[in-house]
Design a protein around this motif. Structure first.
Motif, PDB file in Angstrom:
ATOM      1  N   LEU A 245     -33.304  14.265 -31.900  1.00  0.00           N
ATOM      2  CA  LEU A 245     -33.734  15.853 -31.570  1.00  0.00           C
ATOM      3  C   LEU A 245     -32.813  16.539 -30.947  1.00  0.00           C
ATOM      4  CD1 LEU A 245     -37.393  15.016 -29.714  1.00  0.00           C
ATOM      5  CD2 LEU A 245     -36.885  16.265 -32.195  1.00  0.00           C
ATOM      6  N   GLU A 246     -31.588  15.971 -30.288  1.00  0.00           N
ATOM      7  CA  GLU A 246     -30.493  17.067 -30.003  1.00  0.00           C
ATOM      8  C   GLU A 246     -29.475  16.947 -30.945  1.00  0.00           C
ATOM      9  OE1 GLU A 246     -29.380  14.726 -26.467  1.00  0.00           O
ATOM     10  OE2 GLU A 246     -30.958  15.770 -25.038  1.00  0.00           O
ATOM     11  N   ALA A 247     -29.423  16.344 -32.042  1.00  0.00           N
ATOM     12  CA  ALA A 247     -28.411  16.486 -32.967  1.00  0.00           C
ATOM     13  C   ALA A 247     -28.647  17.697 -33.861  1.00  0.00           C
ATOM     14  CB  ALA A 247     -28.610  15.372 -33.895  1.00  0.00           C
ATOM     15  N   GLU A 248     -27.508  18.161 -34.516  1.00  0.00           N
ATOM     16  CA  GLU A 248     -27.515  19.285 -35.247  1.00  0.00           C
ATOM     17  C   GLU A 248     -27.959  18.868 -36.746  1.00  0.00           C
ATOM     18  OE1 GLU A 248     -24.092  22.248 -36.980  1.00  0.00           O
ATOM     19  OE2 GLU A 248     -24.026  21.582 -35.023  1.00  0.00           O
ATOM     20  N   TRP A 249     -29.025  19.714 -37.046  1.00  0.00           N
ATOM     21  CA  TRP A 249     -29.669  19.432 -38.417  1.00  0.00           C
ATOM     22  C   TRP A 249     -29.220  20.369 -39.561  1.00  0.00           C
ATOM     23  CZ3 TRP A 249     -33.811  15.819 -39.554  1.00  0.00           C
ATOM     24  CH2 TRP A 249     -34.141  14.852 -38.650  1.00  0.00           C
TER      25      TRP A 249
ATOM     26  N   TRP B  34     -34.751   8.913 -30.378  1.00  0.00           N
ATOM     27  CA  TRP B  34     -35.602   9.893 -30.746  1.00  0.00           C
ATOM     28  C   TRP B  34     -34.994  11.270 -30.017  1.00  0.00           C
ATOM     29  CZ3 TRP B  34     -37.437   9.856 -35.342  1.00  0.00           C
ATOM     30  CH2 TRP B  34     -38.052   8.810 -35.679  1.00  0.00           C
ATOM     31  N   VAL B  35     -34.671  10.882 -28.824  1.00  0.00           N
ATOM     32  CA  VAL B  35     -34.017  12.199 -27.902  1.00  0.00           C
ATOM     33  C   VAL B  35     -32.649  12.359 -28.435  1.00  0.00           C
ATOM     34  CG1 VAL B  35     -32.832  12.476 -25.731  1.00  0.00           C
ATOM     35  CG2 VAL B  35     -35.202  11.214 -25.743  1.00  0.00           C
ATOM     36  N   GLN B  36     -31.947  11.290 -28.864  1.00  0.00           N
ATOM     37  CA  GLN B  36     -30.658  11.935 -29.667  1.00  0.00           C
ATOM     38  C   GLN B  36     -30.542  12.555 -31.033  1.00  0.00           C
ATOM     39  OE1 GLN B  36     -28.378   8.056 -29.971  1.00  0.00           O
ATOM     40  NE2 GLN B  36     -28.364   7.763 -27.860  1.00  0.00           N
TER      41      GLN B  36
ATOM     42  N   THR C 285     -24.470   6.507 -35.069  1.00  0.00           N
ATOM     43  CA  THR C 285     -24.915   7.815 -34.151  1.00  0.00           C
ATOM     44  C   THR C 285     -26.025   8.402 -34.880  1.00  0.00           C
ATOM     45  OG1 THR C 285     -23.797   9.621 -35.244  1.00  0.00           O
ATOM     46  CG2 THR C 285     -22.320   8.179 -33.726  1.00  0.00           C
TER      47      THR C 285
ATOM     48  N   LYS D 247     -26.507  11.262 -35.414  1.00  0.00           N
ATOM     49  CA  LYS D 247     -26.008  12.326 -36.721  1.00  0.00           C
ATOM     50  C   LYS D 247     -25.941  11.236 -37.967  1.00  0.00           C
ATOM     51  CE  LYS D 247     -23.888  15.937 -38.239  1.00  0.00           C
ATOM     52  NZ  LYS D 247     -24.529  17.265 -38.481  1.00  0.00           N
TER      53      LYS D 247
END
Length: 77
Positions: free
Chosen positions: A68-72, A64-66, A41, A43
Motif C-alpha cells: 500500500l505504501e509502494a509507488e504504483w 500489505w502495508v508495504q 521488495t 515494489k
C-alpha cells in the motif's frame, strides 16, 4: 477459495507456509493459472501485479502495508 479456470493467482507466499501451499493446490484443482513470485521488495510485487494482472493475491499483513505504501504505476487498475 472459489477459484475458476479463468483466475490468475500471483503466489507471493512461501510454499513452506500452509496457506502458500493451499493457494497453489487450490489453483491447480480449479484449473487456474499460478505465477510464483520470489520477491525482494514490495515494489517487485507491485510490478508483478501490473505486468501479470492477477485476479487474486494472498499476503500477510506486513506485506500489505508495504504494498500500500509502494509507488504504483498510474495506469494500474
Amino acid at each position: 477459495l472459489k477459484l475458476t479456470p479463468a483466475d490468475r493467482v500471483l503466489g507471493v507466499l512461501p510454499l513452506s507456509f500452509d496457506y502458500g501451499q493451499n493457494q497453489l493446490f487450490s489453483t491447480w484443482a480449479a484449473g487456474a493459472s499460478y505465477a510464483p513470485l520470489d520477491y525482494l521488495t514490495a515494489k517487485d510485487v507491485v510490478k508483478a501485479i501490473d505486468r501479470l494482472a492477477p485476479t487474486t493475491v494472498a499476503g500477510v499483513p506486513p506485506l500489505w502495508v508495504q504494498v500500500l505504501e509502494a509507488e504504483w504505476p498510474q495506469d494500474t487498475a
